[in-house]
Motif scaffolding. Structure first.
Motif, mmCIF file in Angstrom:
data_model
loop_
_atom_site.group_PDB
_atom_site.id
_atom_site.type_symbol
_atom_site.label_atom_id
_atom_site.label_comp_id
_atom_site.label_asym_id
_atom_site.label_seq_id
_atom_site.Cartn_x
_atom_site.Cartn_y
_atom_site.Cartn_z
ATOM 1 N N MET A 121 -5.678 3.820 5.911
ATOM 2 C CA MET A 121 -6.404 2.453 5.521
ATOM 3 C C MET A 121 -5.284 1.402 5.489
ATOM 4 S SD MET A 121 -8.695 4.292 2.636
ATOM 5 C CE MET A 121 -9.223 2.402 2.231
ATOM 6 N N GLN B 52 -5.688 10.080 4.263
ATOM 7 C CA GLN B 52 -6.814 8.897 4.288
ATOM 8 C C GLN B 52 -6.112 7.531 3.916
ATOM 9 O OE1 GLN B 52 -9.786 10.849 1.926
ATOM 10 N NE2 GLN B 52 -10.261 12.226 3.523
ATOM 11 N N GLU B 53 -5.739 7.516 2.977
ATOM 12 C CA GLU B 53 -4.782 6.366 2.299
ATOM 13 C C GLU B 53 -3.897 5.679 3.345
ATOM 14 O OE1 GLU B 53 -5.672 4.577 -0.480
ATOM 15 O OE2 GLU B 53 -7.030 6.146 -0.879
ATOM 16 N N LYS C 258 2.271 1.854 -3.407
ATOM 17 C CA LYS C 258 1.056 2.181 -4.187
ATOM 18 C C LYS C 258 0.780 3.872 -4.133
ATOM 19 C CE LYS C 258 -3.144 2.238 -2.885
ATOM 20 N NZ LYS C 258 -4.587 1.806 -2.493
ATOM 21 N N ILE C 259 0.757 4.219 -2.894
ATOM 22 C CA ILE C 259 0.813 5.652 -2.456
ATOM 23 C C ILE C 259 2.129 6.495 -3.059
ATOM 24 C CG2 ILE C 259 0.922 7.616 -0.536
ATOM 25 C CD1 ILE C 259 -0.590 5.277 1.203
ATOM 26 N N THR D 17 -5.975 13.456 0.938
ATOM 27 C CA THR D 17 -6.387 12.168 0.606
ATOM 28 C C THR D 17 -5.252 11.259 0.846
ATOM 29 O OG1 THR D 17 -7.364 13.140 -1.301
ATOM 30 C CG2 THR D 17 -6.806 10.751 -1.686
ATOM 31 N N VAL D 18 -3.892 11.515 0.902
ATOM 32 C CA VAL D 18 -2.629 10.821 1.165
ATOM 33 C C VAL D 18 -3.062 10.236 2.612
ATOM 34 C CG1 VAL D 18 -0.421 10.722 1.613
ATOM 35 C CG2 VAL D 18 -1.087 11.696 -0.483
ATOM 36 N N ASN E 62 0.923 -1.095 -0.020
ATOM 37 C CA ASN E 62 -0.019 0.034 0.028
ATOM 38 C C ASN E 62 0.800 1.341 0.171
ATOM 39 O OD1 ASN E 62 -2.675 0.963 -0.332
ATOM 40 N ND2 ASN E 62 -2.758 1.442 2.127
#
Length: 678
Positions: free
Chosen positions: A673, A669-670, A648-649, A666-667, A645
């Motif tokens: 997760m 938030q990712e 991916k970021i 948004t970053v 993950n």
């Protein structure tokens, strides 16, 4: 043959003897070395067969005639004494022995240095009195004797130093009163006698000195009416902890009563001041004693005098004890007690470049000019908050004390336009002080002030905290004082060699990535009293690691202070390391998305443990081939879903198109997760 050898060596010894004693300055320097550095730990470059003007004698500079003109040995760890032999250096104009551990007394022979303009003996352990002979040093412009153990009174003869601009005597054990003769110093700009045991009133004559800018008399036993002329100094007149002072128009002082002039202690004046054991003759105090009262006084019982004497002694002992305890606490707290005495060279360039200046002391403006002061004269810099900026304002003396006069021992790093020093403030806190050349700063003062205001507004757990700033025209530098971050920067944890103990475990790496993201998101957000801000120069080097291994972004908002060409020059390193977003080459602009790009590169560096991300490593990341890009020093101790993950970021953050990159909200938030199954 043996006779010839002995004769040869005898001739050599005789030649050396003749050389040393035929060169009075070399002889004086060798005697100074023996006295200042008796164990030969720090002045080993001073040799009897050397040439003081060749550049080989550390801290020694000569004038155009080949005579010793400057000795700069500040912060060297010297533990000896100032020798009388120093009087042999007849052309000496600057003597800088401050921030050492020198003891003993100031030799009266120092007064033979008639060309000396700067005398710095502050922050040592020097004792004894201030030699009255110093009053003969007609060229003296700066006299720094503060933070020592000097006793006795302030010599009235100092009033003869007509060129004196700075007199610093604070934090000693001086008694007596402030000589009114100091009012004869028409060029006196700064007088500091705070933290002593002085009594009496503040001389009216002193208050009338036309160019006086700073007067500090705090923590003494002064009394009487404060001269009204001192109101013009505003906050530059400091008088706290003198309970018997009074005066109209001064904050925290009560208005003097009608009897104040009778109860105040005498104002010192003239050369007879030392005739009565530190109780100077008064300029405005009169004893009225008619025959009747004198007879009454003489007829009083001797027992009464005994009682009064005993009471006086008890009070004196109590006061002395309190003052001694107060002095001891100050001595323990001051920066001089924590100095490192390691044998490191100190830069003397600042002083040596000024040897040939004759019109003014090279260090007067350097330390005490109002100089380059963005807040001077009540300017508001286009409406920016004076009150906010004032709370962050340091003076140059604090910065100098913290860094041991910018000692190389405390130098953490240097670039073409700035340097960073480790420092210790007088409250014991450790700071990092970044000096920036004035020529590297924005030329428009309103823009510079806007940048300072922005820096003071930045407050976040993942940003290095700004403690304050100081600007000096004399030095041509602005200083930013930050909290010191002990574990270096992130760059030091990359490209490690075998056996290195700085390997970051997986959970620490994840925590650092999250912290960096939060710091960037704070910068980008439009908060109360803080506009949105683009960092512009994010890199592993700008991520500092604290004692708990939390990441702190450094240099946030710094570009708001710097000239455009300096900002541009700093981009070369960013481009070389791959942090610079590709669109910059076409647009020439920084946006929040360019910060996001740099953040993505930092993620890849943390995962790979490498400073440079190569194309094969990036391909391995894109294909999730962990063995091709994950740091081998992790020994497989990481959670693959979490790593996938993060990859991916990182890849989406480093997308070539800025429109495809997420914002930092948004970053985060990712990142939240990411499964925590490490």
């Amino acid at each position: 043959m043996g006779l010839m050898v002995n004769l040869f060596f005898s001739v050599l010894v005789l030649m050396r003897f003749c050389y040393v004693f035929g060169n009075p300055e070399l002889k004086a320097l060798m005697e100074m070395k023996a006295s200042l550095d008796p164990e030969n730990r720090f002045l080993s470059s001073w040799t009897s067969d050397g040439n003081p003007c060749s550049g080989s004698f550390e801290g020694v500079a000569c004038n155009e005639e080949g005579k010793v003109a400057n000795i700069s040995l500040q912060g060297k760890g010297l533990s000896g004494k100032v020798p009388s032999a120093i009087s042999g250096l007849k052309c000496l104009s600057g003597l800088y022995l401050h921030y050492n551990s020198l003891s003993g007394e100031i030799p009266k022979e120092i007064s033979n240095l008639t060309e000396l303009s700067d005398l710095y003996l502050n922050v040592n352990n020097i004792s004894g009195i201030i030699p009255p002979e110093i009053g003969k040093m007609a060229s003296l412009q700066v006299l720094q004797l503060c933070y020592n153990q000097l006793t006795g009174s302030i010599p009235t003869q100092l009033g003869s130093l007509k060129k004196l601009s700075v007199l610093a005597l604070q934090s000693n054990r001086l008694t007596g009163a402030i000589p009114a003769s100091l009012g004869d110093l028409s060029g006196l700009m700064r007088l500091d006698v705070s933290f002593n045991q002085l009594f009496g009133s503040i001389p009216v004559k002193l208050a009338d000195v036309p160019v006086l800018e700073v007067l500090d008399v705090r923590n003494n036993s002064l009394s009487g009416n404060v001269p009204p002329a001192l109101k013009r100094l505003n906050e530059r007149f400091q008088y706290g902890n003198n309970s018997d002072l009074c005066g109209a128009g001064f904050a925290s002082l009560s208005v003097c009563s009608a009897s104040s002039h009778l109860t105040s202690q005498p104002e010192p004046y003239g050369p007879r001041a030392n005739l009565t054991k530190d109780i100077p003759e008064s300029a405005n105090f009169r004893v009225h004693c008619n025959e009747t009262s004198c007879e009454e006084a003489s007829s009083k019982s001797p027992k009464m005098y005994v009682v009064v004497g005993v009471v006086a002694v008890v009070v004196a002992i109590a006061v002395s004890g309190l003052l001694t305890f107060s002095w001891y606490r100050r001595r323990k707290q001051k920066i001089g007690s924590t100095f490192d005495t390691t044998d490191n060279r100190l830069s003397t360039d600042q002083v040596n470049k000024e040897v040939y200046r004759k019109s003014a002391s090279p260090l007067i403006n350097l330390e005490y000019s109002n100089g380059w002061d963005p807040l001077a004269d009540g300017r508001n810099g286009g409406g920016f908050s004076q009150e906010v900026l004032q709370t962050f304002r340091f003076n140059l003396e604090e910065v100098e004390s913290a860094t041991q006069y910018f000692s190389d021992v405390n130098l953490l790093g240097k670039s073409n336009f700035s340097a960073i020093y480790k420092g210790i403030l007088r409250d014991g806190s450790i700071v990092a002080i970044k000096s920036i050349k004035k020529t590297s700063c924005k030329s428009e003062e309103a823009e510079f002030l806007k940048g300072l205001t922005l820096l003071t507004s930045l407050r976040h757990e993942n940003l290095v905290g700004l403690r304050g700033f100081c600007c000096s025209r004399g030095r041509g530098e602005c200083f930013l004082i930050y909290d010191f971050v002990p574990n270096g920067n992130l760059l030091q944890y990359l490209d490690l060699k075998d056996g290195n103990t700085r390997v970051l475990d997986w959970s620490t790496r994840v925590s650092i990535i999250n912290g960096i993201a939060k710091g960037i998101e704070y910068l980008h957000g439009n908060k109360v009293n803080k506009p949105s801000l683009v960092h512009q120069n994010l890199s592993a080097e700008k991520v500092l690691i604290d004692q708990k291994f939390n990441p702190l972004l450094s240099d946030s908002g710094l570009h708001k202070l710097l000239a455009d060409d300096i900002v541009f020059s700093t981009l070369k390193a960013s481009a070389a390391m791959g942090y610079l977003a590709p669109e910059y080459t076409t647009t020439g602009r920084f946006t929040e998305k360019s910060d996001v790009y740099a953040f993505g590169m930092i993620i890849l560096q943390i995962l790979c443990g490498k400073r440079k991300i190569t194309p094969p490593m990036r391909v391995g990341a894109e294909c999730c081939k962990f063995e091709d890009f994950m740091d081998a020093y992790l020994d497989g101790e990481y959670a693959e879903p979490e790593a996938a993950n993060l990859v991916k970021i990182a890849l989406i953050c480093t997308h070539k198109s800025p429109s495809q990159r997420p914002d930092m909200v948004t970053v985060i938030q990712e990142l939240n997760m990411v499964p925590n199954n490490s």
